[in-house]
Design an enzyme around this catalytic site. Structure first.
Site, short mmCIF file in Angstrom:
data_model
loop_
_atom_site.label_atom_id
_atom_site.label_comp_id
_atom_site.label_asym_id
_atom_site.label_seq_id
_atom_site.Cartn_x
_atom_site.Cartn_y
_atom_site.Cartn_z
CB SER A 212 -0.97 0.01 1.18
OG SER A 212 -0.29 -0.18 2.40
CG HIS A 266 -1.58 4.31 3.54
ND1 HIS A 266 -2.84 4.05 4.04
CD2 HIS A 266 -1.03 3.10 3.28
CE1 HIS A 266 -3.03 2.74 4.07
NE2 HIS A 266 -1.94 2.15 3.62
#
Length: 290
Positions: A212, A266
């Protein structure tokens, strides 16, 4: 009133901690499933609550320590899903169109394939080997094992996580590779895996896996390039920015709901990918003839 001891969207992590507590404290923690997350909880007046909360805090930082792995093995559990691949894995026909779209993006396809193979191995009796050999360096004694700074991005602990990450990786990674070349998508993968891993480790320790951080880097890259690329190679839907904002918002809200989210990975990935795109755009603008 109940107190949540551990919350995760990865059943393997919850089950491993429960095995450890069973071995060390001779008690079974109740396991609950709620909205895709697995919770271990106790009543607030439980005499061992404080002690088990401390155990959970240590576990969150070093979930792949040998003592936790041994607890599952001694209990006879590997959490293998042998014989159930067909029920859990996506239908290969559903991936046919997506794979055909990355035919001209070999690096994107290869890294996606490695993620799939690593996930399949984690469903087998090699699960422990995969986790122990691929996680981010736990301390300075593992800094010389250079691959760890990158391989954490190739391992996933749940089906939903790998499907989500690979979908975005294959679509937008292939877009970058077709437009900018294999070297660029490889650069983004290596840089984002390294920087997002270092950042997430600083906040949570090495208890994280998944693509991610890299995915947010490529999303940031294609968004900024769609605005600064003088060659106009990237065309995105008008609502693309809301995808990025929603992903970041979920990361901030997650801790309020006792959900483990790699928010640091992220955000750092998004900022890195955006910065690389901005620099690429400036470089291309200087080369473009006036």
């Amino acid at each position: 009133m109940t107190k949540i001891i551990l919350s995760t969207d990865k059943p393997e992590l919850a089950l491993r901690f429960r095995d450890y507590i069973r071995r060390e404290y001779q008690r079974d923690l109740p396991l609950y499933q709620q909205q895709g997350h697995y919770l271990l909880a106790l009543e607030e007046d439980d005499p061992q609550l404080s002690q088990l909360l401390n155990e959970a805090e240590q576990y969150r930082h070093t979930p792949f320590a040998e003592k936790y792995m041994q607890a599952s093995w001694q209990d006879g559990q590997t959490y293998s899903l042998n014989g159930r691949f067909k029920a859990l894995l996506p239908n290969l026909s559903q991936w046919r169109n997506l794979w055909s779209s990355v035919a001209a993006a070999p690096v994107t396809a290869l890294l996606g394939l490695i993620c799939v193979l690593a996930y399949l191995l984690s469903l087998s009796d090699y699960q422990t080997d995969v986790y122990l050999s691929a996680h981010f360096p736990q301390d300075s004694s593992q800094y010389s094992e250079i691959w760890r700074f990158f391989t954490h991005a190739l391992v996933h602990l749940s089906l939903s996580h790998i499907v989500f990450n690979l979908t975005y990786w294959l679509v937008f990674g292939a877009m970058i590779e077709r437009s900018c070349g294999s070297g660029k998508v490889l650069q983004l993968f290596l840089a984002a895996a390294l920087i997002s891993g270092i950042t997430q480790n600083a906040f949570s320790g090495p208890a994280f896996f998944g693509l991610s951080g890299v995915v947010f880097a490529i999303l940031g890259y294609v968004y900024v390039m769609s605005r600064v690329d003088p060659l106009r190679r990237f065309s995105l839907p008008s609502g693309f920015i809301y995808l990025l904002l929603t992903g970041i918002a979920v990361g901030f809200v997650g801790p309020l709901l006792n959900l483990q989210v790699g928010n640091a990975a992220h955000i750092s990935g998004l900022l890195l990918g955006s910065a690389i795109a901005w620099l690429d755009g400036k470089r291309l603008a200087r080369k473009k003839p006036h």
